[in-house]
Scaffold this motif. Structure first.
Motif, short mmCIF file in Angstrom:
data_model
loop_
_atom_site.label_atom_id
_atom_site.label_comp_id
_atom_site.label_asym_id
_atom_site.label_seq_id
_atom_site.Cartn_x
_atom_site.Cartn_y
_atom_site.Cartn_z
N GLU A 13 -50.81 -63.05 -2.23
CA GLU A 13 -50.69 -62.31 -0.97
C GLU A 13 -50.61 -63.26 0.22
OE1 GLU A 13 -52.72 -58.52 1.32
OE2 GLU A 13 -53.77 -59.43 -0.35
N LEU A 14 -51.21 -64.42 0.09
CA LEU A 14 -51.17 -65.44 1.14
C LEU A 14 -49.73 -65.78 1.55
CD1 LEU A 14 -52.81 -67.52 2.81
CD2 LEU A 14 -52.59 -69.07 0.87
N TRP A 15 -48.79 -65.67 0.62
CA TRP A 15 -47.39 -65.99 0.89
C TRP A 15 -46.62 -64.83 1.51
CZ3 TRP A 15 -45.54 -68.60 -4.31
CH2 TRP A 15 -46.24 -69.78 -4.51
N LEU A 16 -47.18 -63.64 1.50
CA LEU A 16 -46.45 -62.44 1.91
C LEU A 16 -45.94 -62.52 3.35
CD1 LEU A 16 -45.38 -59.62 1.32
CD2 LEU A 16 -47.65 -58.72 1.87
N GLU A 17 -46.77 -62.92 4.27
CA GLU A 17 -46.34 -63.00 5.67
C GLU A 17 -45.18 -63.97 5.83
OE1 GLU A 17 -46.26 -61.89 9.65
OE2 GLU A 17 -47.41 -60.99 8.03
N SER A 18 -45.29 -65.12 5.20
CA SER A 18 -44.22 -66.12 5.27
C SER A 18 -42.93 -65.59 4.65
CB SER A 18 -44.66 -67.41 4.57
OG SER A 18 -43.61 -68.34 4.53
N GLN A 19 -43.04 -64.99 3.47
CA GLN A 19 -41.84 -64.47 2.81
C GLN A 19 -41.21 -63.35 3.64
OE1 GLN A 19 -41.06 -64.86 -1.22
NE2 GLN A 19 -40.74 -62.68 -1.59
N SER A 20 -42.03 -62.50 4.23
CA SER A 20 -41.51 -61.40 5.06
C SER A 20 -40.77 -61.94 6.27
CB SER A 20 -42.66 -60.49 5.51
OG SER A 20 -43.31 -59.93 4.41
N GLU A 21 -41.38 -62.87 6.98
CA GLU A 21 -40.73 -63.46 8.16
C GLU A 21 -39.45 -64.18 7.77
OE1 GLU A 21 -43.49 -65.92 10.30
OE2 GLU A 21 -44.78 -64.21 10.78
N ASN A 22 -39.51 -64.93 6.69
CA ASN A 22 -38.33 -65.71 6.27
C ASN A 22 -37.18 -64.81 5.84
OD1 ASN A 22 -39.57 -68.10 6.86
ND2 ASN A 22 -40.29 -68.44 4.77
N LEU A 23 -37.47 -63.72 5.15
CA LEU A 23 -36.39 -62.83 4.75
C LEU A 23 -35.83 -62.09 5.96
CD1 LEU A 23 -34.94 -62.30 2.11
CD2 LEU A 23 -36.36 -60.27 1.80
N GLY A 24 -36.69 -61.78 6.93
CA GLY A 24 -36.20 -61.19 8.17
C GLY A 24 -35.25 -62.13 8.90
N ILE A 25 -35.64 -63.38 9.02
CA ILE A 25 -34.78 -64.38 9.67
C ILE A 25 -33.50 -64.58 8.87
CG2 ILE A 25 -34.62 -66.86 10.21
CD1 ILE A 25 -37.66 -66.68 10.94
N PHE A 26 -33.60 -64.64 7.55
CA PHE A 26 -32.45 -64.80 6.66
C PHE A 26 -31.39 -63.74 6.96
CE2 PHE A 26 -30.36 -63.44 2.74
CZ PHE A 26 -29.97 -64.62 2.12
N PHE A 27 -31.80 -62.46 6.96
CA PHE A 27 -30.82 -61.39 7.19
C PHE A 27 -30.36 -61.33 8.64
CE2 PHE A 27 -32.64 -59.46 3.21
CZ PHE A 27 -31.48 -59.58 2.47
N ASP A 28 -31.24 -61.62 9.58
CA ASP A 28 -30.87 -61.61 11.00
C ASP A 28 -29.77 -62.63 11.27
OD1 ASP A 28 -30.94 -60.94 13.72
OD2 ASP A 28 -32.51 -62.40 14.14
N ILE A 29 -29.98 -63.85 10.85
CA ILE A 29 -28.99 -64.90 11.10
C ILE A 29 -27.69 -64.61 10.34
CG2 ILE A 29 -28.41 -67.34 10.79
CD1 ILE A 29 -31.36 -67.98 11.19
N ALA A 30 -27.82 -64.23 9.08
CA ALA A 30 -26.63 -63.99 8.26
C ALA A 30 -25.73 -62.93 8.87
CB ALA A 30 -27.03 -63.58 6.84
N ILE A 31 -26.33 -61.85 9.37
CA ILE A 31 -25.55 -60.73 9.89
C ILE A 31 -25.18 -60.94 11.35
CG2 ILE A 31 -25.63 -58.25 10.39
CD1 ILE A 31 -27.46 -58.06 7.82
N ASN A 32 -26.15 -61.31 12.19
CA ASN A 32 -25.90 -61.36 13.63
C ASN A 32 -25.29 -62.66 14.13
OD1 ASN A 32 -26.86 -58.72 14.18
ND2 ASN A 32 -28.94 -59.46 13.95
#
Length: 155
Positions: A13-32
């Motif tokens: 669970e310790l990794w969840l915040e990091s993975q969530s933020e990183n996947l958000g950034i991943f899709f944001d940059i890829a699309i926008n």
């Protein structure tokens, strides 16, 4: 309230915040910034095997890279030029960031694989749900995702 008992934990669970933020950034940059459609970047995410590996908590992808690095690795694996990707500062507020962030939380809570989730519920549908759901609780998002997945399974 979440209605399904969480399956076996796939990563700490310790990794969840990091993975969530990183996947958000991943899709944001890829699309926008890179101009990929939600379908195209989802296809790249799955084809690169990153979706499967992140679901299983592979340390390199779940905690060892930031969102920009994940996107570069994903594009490179798909033989797509990734030279124009720039590092983003701070928390993003785009629909695409929110969709990636919430998708990661849902994946962890449900124990489902990103591949299975995104085949049942396209990223574009999650992005389109931003307006009614972005101020709702994570539990509400979870329940909506469960409903969408059950609709697909029932079809």
């Amino acid at each position: 309230m979440m209605t399904v008992t969480k399956k076996e934990e796939t990563y700490p669970e310790l990794w969840l915040e990091s993975q969530s933020e990183n996947l958000g950034i991943f899709f944001d940059i890829a699309i926008n910034e890179c101009g990929y459609s939600p379908k195209k970047i989802t296809d790249y995410f799955i084809k690169s095997k990153m979706a499967d590996l992140m679901s299983k908590g592979h340390p390199r992808f779940s905690a060892g890279c930031n969102g920009e690095e994940l996107l570069m690795l994903c594009l490179d694996t798909n033989n797509v030029n990734s030279l124009n990707i720039e590092e983003m500062d701070g928390v993003q507020t785009s629909k695409e960031y929110w969709a990636g962030y919430m998708l990661a939380i849902y994946q962890w809570e449900s124990g489902r694989n990103f591949v299975d989730i995104l085949k049942a519920v396209p990223l574009s549908k999650i992005i389109e749900a931003y307006t009614p759901l972005h101020e709702s609780s994570e539990e509400k998002f979870y329940d909506v995702m469960e409903h969408w997945i059950s609709d697909v399974k029932g079809a």
